[in-house]
Design a protein around this motif. Structure first.
Motif, PDB file in Angstrom:
ATOM      1  N   LYS A   1       0.700  45.481 152.936  1.00 25.16           N
ATOM      2  CA  LYS A   1       0.256  46.425 154.714  1.00 25.16           C
ATOM      3  C   LYS A   1       1.467  47.103 155.339  1.00 25.16           C
ATOM      4  O   LYS A   1       2.632  46.323 156.204  1.00 25.16           O
ATOM      5  N   ALA A   2       1.952  48.479 154.917  1.00 24.09           N
ATOM      6  CA  ALA A   2       3.490  49.023 155.268  1.00 24.09           C
ATOM      7  C   ALA A   2       3.050  50.367 155.284  1.00 24.09           C
ATOM      8  O   ALA A   2       1.965  51.568 155.371  1.00 24.09           O
ATOM      9  N   ARG A   3       3.312  51.318 156.649  1.00 24.01           N
ATOM     10  CA  ARG A   3       3.587  52.490 157.201  1.00 24.01           C
ATOM     11  C   ARG A   3       3.932  53.646 155.673  1.00 24.01           C
ATOM     12  O   ARG A   3       4.599  53.764 155.574  1.00 24.01           O
ATOM     13  N   GLY A   4       2.198  54.154 155.267  1.00 21.59           N
ATOM     14  CA  GLY A   4       2.597  55.083 154.332  1.00 21.59           C
ATOM     15  C   GLY A   4       3.218  54.441 152.765  1.00 21.59           C
ATOM     16  O   GLY A   4       3.696  55.281 151.925  1.00 21.59           O
ATOM     17  N   VAL A   5       3.388  53.450 152.737  1.00 15.95           N
ATOM     18  CA  VAL A   5       3.425  52.845 151.223  1.00 15.95           C
ATOM     19  C   VAL A   5       1.897  52.119 151.143  1.00 15.95           C
ATOM     20  O   VAL A   5       1.890  50.406 151.031  1.00 15.95           O
ATOM     21  N   ASP A   6       1.347  52.586 150.344  1.00 20.02           N
ATOM     22  CA  ASP A   6       0.042  51.475 149.903  1.00 20.02           C
ATOM     23  C   ASP A   6      -0.191  50.859 148.966  1.00 20.02           C
ATOM     24  O   ASP A   6      -0.098  51.714 147.500  1.00 20.02           O
ATOM     25  N   VAL A   7      -0.119  49.362 148.743  1.00 21.29           N
ATOM     26  CA  VAL A   7      -0.156  49.111 147.301  1.00 21.29           C
ATOM     27  C   VAL A   7      -0.674  47.860 147.307  1.00 21.29           C
ATOM     28  O   VAL A   7      -1.140  47.089 148.083  1.00 21.29           O
ATOM     29  N   ALA A   8      -1.944  47.944 146.568  1.00 27.07           N
ATOM     30  CA  ALA A   8      -3.046  46.645 145.851  1.00 27.07           C
ATOM     31  C   ALA A   8      -2.944  46.549 144.640  1.00 27.07           C
ATOM     32  O   ALA A   8      -2.690  47.001 143.740  1.00 27.07           O
ATOM     33  N   ALA A   9      -3.293  45.180 144.223  1.00 30.34           N
ATOM     34  CA  ALA A   9      -2.965  44.419 143.175  1.00 30.34           C
ATOM     35  C   ALA A   9      -4.000  43.246 142.966  1.00 30.34           C
ATOM     36  O   ALA A   9      -3.761  42.470 143.630  1.00 30.34           O
ATOM     37  N   ALA A  10      -4.722  43.558 142.306  1.00 29.72           N
ATOM     38  CA  ALA A  10      -5.084  41.867 141.495  1.00 29.72           C
ATOM     39  C   ALA A  10      -5.930  41.977 140.807  1.00 29.72           C
ATOM     40  O   ALA A  10      -5.458  42.411 139.471  1.00 29.72           O
ATOM     41  N   GLY A  11      -5.393  40.304 139.975  1.00 28.64           N
ATOM     42  CA  GLY A  11      -5.940  40.072 138.630  1.00 28.64           C
ATOM     43  C   GLY A  11      -4.464  40.191 137.406  1.00 28.64           C
ATOM     44  O   GLY A  11      -3.448  40.102 137.596  1.00 28.64           O
ATOM     45  N   ASN A  12      -4.872  40.351 136.172  1.00 28.04           N
ATOM     46  CA  ASN A  12      -3.698  40.701 135.702  1.00 28.04           C
ATOM     47  C   ASN A  12      -3.392  41.717 135.221  1.00 28.04           C
ATOM     48  O   ASN A  12      -4.539  42.636 133.776  1.00 28.04           O
ATOM     49  N   VAL A  13      -2.205  41.800 134.915  1.00 26.76           N
ATOM     50  CA  VAL A  13      -1.950  43.384 134.738  1.00 26.76           C
ATOM     51  C   VAL A  13      -0.787  43.520 133.853  1.00 26.76           C
ATOM     52  O   VAL A  13      -0.043  44.817 133.626  1.00 26.76           O
ATOM     53  N   ALA A  14      -0.690  42.546 133.270  1.00 30.57           N
ATOM     54  CA  ALA A  14       1.281  42.612 132.669  1.00 30.57           C
ATOM     55  C   ALA A  14      -0.101  43.759 130.830  1.00 30.57           C
ATOM     56  O   ALA A  14       1.141  44.187 130.745  1.00 30.57           O
ATOM     57  N   ALA A  15      -0.256  43.906 130.556  1.00 27.01           N
ATOM     58  CA  ALA A  15      -1.185  44.607 129.995  1.00 27.01           C
ATOM     59  C   ALA A  15      -0.853  45.415 129.229  1.00 27.01           C
ATOM     60  O   ALA A  15      -0.926  46.492 130.964  1.00 27.01           O
ATOM     61  N   GLY A  16      -0.877  46.404 128.440  1.00 28.48           N
ATOM     62  CA  GLY A  16      -0.250  47.679 129.032  1.00 28.48           C
ATOM     63  C   GLY A  16      -1.452  48.605 127.941  1.00 28.48           C
ATOM     64  O   GLY A  16      -2.363  48.145 126.700  1.00 28.48           O
ATOM     65  N   PRO A  17      -1.670  49.804 127.747  1.00 30.59           N
ATOM     66  CA  PRO A  17      -2.431  50.445 127.036  1.00 30.59           C
ATOM     67  C   PRO A  17      -2.987  50.470 125.801  1.00 30.59           C
ATOM     68  O   PRO A  17      -3.462  50.733 125.049  1.00 30.59           O
ATOM     69  N   PHE A  18      -1.102  51.284 125.237  1.00 29.92           N
ATOM     70  CA  PHE A  18      -1.337  50.760 123.519  1.00 29.92           C
ATOM     71  C   PHE A  18      -0.659  49.121 123.284  1.00 29.92           C
ATOM     72  O   PHE A  18      -0.286  49.244 121.887  1.00 29.92           O
ATOM     73  N   ASP A  19      -1.240  48.497 123.455  1.00 34.79           N
ATOM     74  CA  ASP A  19      -0.928  46.865 122.722  1.00 34.79           C
ATOM     75  C   ASP A  19      -1.741  46.359 121.855  1.00 34.79           C
ATOM     76  O   ASP A  19      -2.671  46.628 122.375  1.00 34.79           O
TER      77      ASP A  19
END
Length: 539
Positions: free
Chosen positions: A370-388
């Motif tokens: 929660k910050a003005r002008g900086v929006d970040v949201a995340a959940a779950g496992n995001v370590a994997a990459g598209p070409f793994d």
């Protein structure tokens, strides 16, 4: 030692069940609120013991208070006079020395003892203070932070930050987690010169991947915040006390780093995480791990008269085969789950003879910056990459897959670092298992909704990216949760606005939306504006 008694109506009800609550933070305040009708009717007696003189307030918003964006009255969650008039005994400014569970007595720091029939630990957590030379050189002396060093946890800490912000001073934030980043952004926007120091490769390292971290770093730097990554601090540098100081007290001037470098500053904000306060519970013989161990009814192990809620409670039942407890990582440290526990326990304590519905299991947490002008949201496992590489037992996720093997994880990524935008979606059979979004607030809102519902993403993932295009309306779903802390949906907020609530404060008072972390204030304000824009113009 005789139990503590309160003159007046409380003495007349001496034989009614008596509940003692240790701690008076946001979660304890919600519990007392739920117990209040039973207190007023003479069904229960309630005593609250808190170590601060000020009644319960929202600690999540202490940083906002420190930068002048809110007031003490606005974040206060309990009215002392109203609670005492209803019959609640508030024993504030007192510490609990020990609990005698055999005699069911809570011993206070002033020598008195309070009898209980039911005891609730709502002791919350305390900030982690790193082992740095200059903070606590003598292990036999209780911790006392030097001048110019704060943990940003209470009202006194907020006042310290406020003075630094008003003076445009140099603020050093130690820690790259969400609370540290939010504090840094708020302080920088209000005029302070801010440096964030952390030992990871990027901020929010536990929630977002490296590429998202790079995009976020760019957003921080664009707002004038210096970031020192891969930096391990070793000591605080203190200057000599000014002549005439009584007592003489040195003040923070710099943070010393491993390798010899220093980060100069006028105020050091320690944002290195929190640790559940379990000392009194452990001293009374209760089982503890990361938190006070309780079952799914929030009862302490082996003592049905004792409960724990909020940051200090770790739900892990005695059934070794319980699948719900198998993945327990300790208390979540979020205000929303604590409030839901408090509301459930209030109902359980008021109606102990009635079968209670089970306490609902919490969903996987979603991190929202929660910050003005900086929006970040995340959940779950995001370590994997598209070409793994795909798992060997399912090399193609198709006809050659091994029977019974899980579907492969598919990862989609879109990035525009120049404009501070990034989205990653990790799906299995089209259902989100993890995501991260930076600079894409509308896409993030839709991803949060899909993640919480376990719904499939559209086959064309790029459709989500268009939600943040200029001119497109925000997603409109009356059933979507707007305030995650209090569990308030869009329909409830819209109804409150239609009934005359015209400010965020009025909506909060009616629905409790926005009384938690404050991250939904923008959405609540937008719903208010949307309603009144559609209202007919007076003739």
């Amino acid at each position: 030692m005789m139990p503590l008694e309160r003159p007046g109506p409380q003495v007349a009800r001496a034989h009614m069940p008596h509940i003692v609550v240790i701690g008076f933070g946001p979660v304890a305040a919600r519990l007392v609120d739920g117990l209040l009708p039973a207190v007023q009717s003479g069904q229960l007696g309630v005593t609250v013991v808190g170590d601060e003189l000020h009644p319960a307030y929202n600690r999540v918003l202490v940083a906002d208070l420190g930068v002048g964006r809110t007031t003490v009255d606005a974040i206060t969650l309990a009215a002392t006079a109203e609670l005492e008039a209803a019959g609640v005994v508030l024993d504030l400014g007192r510490c609990v020395r020990r609990v005698d569970r055999a005699r069911q007595l809570v011993h206070l720091s002033d020598g008195r003892a309070v009898h209980y029939d039911k005891l609730v630990f709502a002791t919350g957590s305390r900030p982690v203070v790193p082992k740095l030379h200059g903070l606590n050189p003598d292990p036999n002396v209780p911790l006392r932070l030097p001048a110019g060093v704060t943990t940003l946890r209470d009202l006194k800490d907020a006042a310290t930050l406020h003075r630094a912000v008003l003076g445009g001073r140099r603020v050093v934030v130690l820690g790259g987690g969400i609370l540290g980043v939010e504090a840094a952004l708020a302080a920088a926007e209000e005029g302070a010169r801010v440096t964030v120091v952390h030992h990871g490769a990027h901020t929010l390292g536990r929630s977002i991947d490296a590429d998202a971290g790079q995009v976020l770093a760019g957003a921080l730097q664009a707002r004038g915040i210096a970031v020192a990554a891969h930096a391990r601090s070793t000591a605080v540098v203190l200057d000599a006390a000014p002549a005439g100081d009584v007592p003489p007290e040195a003040s923070f001037t710099a943070l010393k780093l491993d390798g010899g470098g220093t980060v100069p500053g006028d105020l050091l904000v320690l944002s290195c995480g929190v640790r559940p306060r379990t000392e009194v519970a452990a001293g009374s013989g209760l089982r503890t791990a990361r938190g006070i161990l309780v079952d799914h009814s929030l009862q302490a192990h082996h003592d049905p008269q004792v409960f724990a809620i909020g940051d200090c409670a770790e739900i892990r039942c005695l059934d070794a085969g319980c699948r719900e407890c198998a993945g327990s990582a300790g208390p979540q440290g979020l205000i929303g789950p604590g409030w839901r526990q408090a509301e459930w326990l209030a109902g359980f304590l008021v109606r102990p003879a009635e079968p209670a519905p089970p306490l609902a299991a919490e969903q996987a947490p979603v991190m929202l910056l929660k910050a003005r002008g900086v929006d970040v949201a995340a959940a779950g496992n995001v370590a994997a990459g598209p070409f793994d590489p795909l798992p060997l037992d399912n090399p193609a996720g198709g006809p050659g897959a091994v029977a019974g093997a899980p579907a492969p994880l598919r990862v989609s990524v879109w990035a525009d670092p120049e404009h501070g935008k990034y989205v990653k979606m990790a799906t299995r059979d089209g259902v989100l298992e993890g995501f991260v979004s930076v600079g894409m607030p509308r896409a993030a809102a839709e991803l949060v909704l899909l993640f919480e519902r376990g719904a499939e993403l559209p086959a064309d993932r790029s459709a989500l990216l268009g939600l943040d295009s200029a001119g497109l309306p925000a997603p409109n779903d009356p059933s979507r949760t707007v305030c995650r802390c209090a569990g308030v949906d869009q329909r409830t907020i819209a109804a409150a606005v239609a009934e005359g609530c015209g400010t965020v404060a009025e909506v909060s008072a009616r629905t409790r939306a926005g009384t938690g972390c404050g991250g939904c204030h923008g959405e609540v304000r937008a719903l208010i504006e949307q309603h009144f824009q559609g209202a007919p113009t007076p003739a």
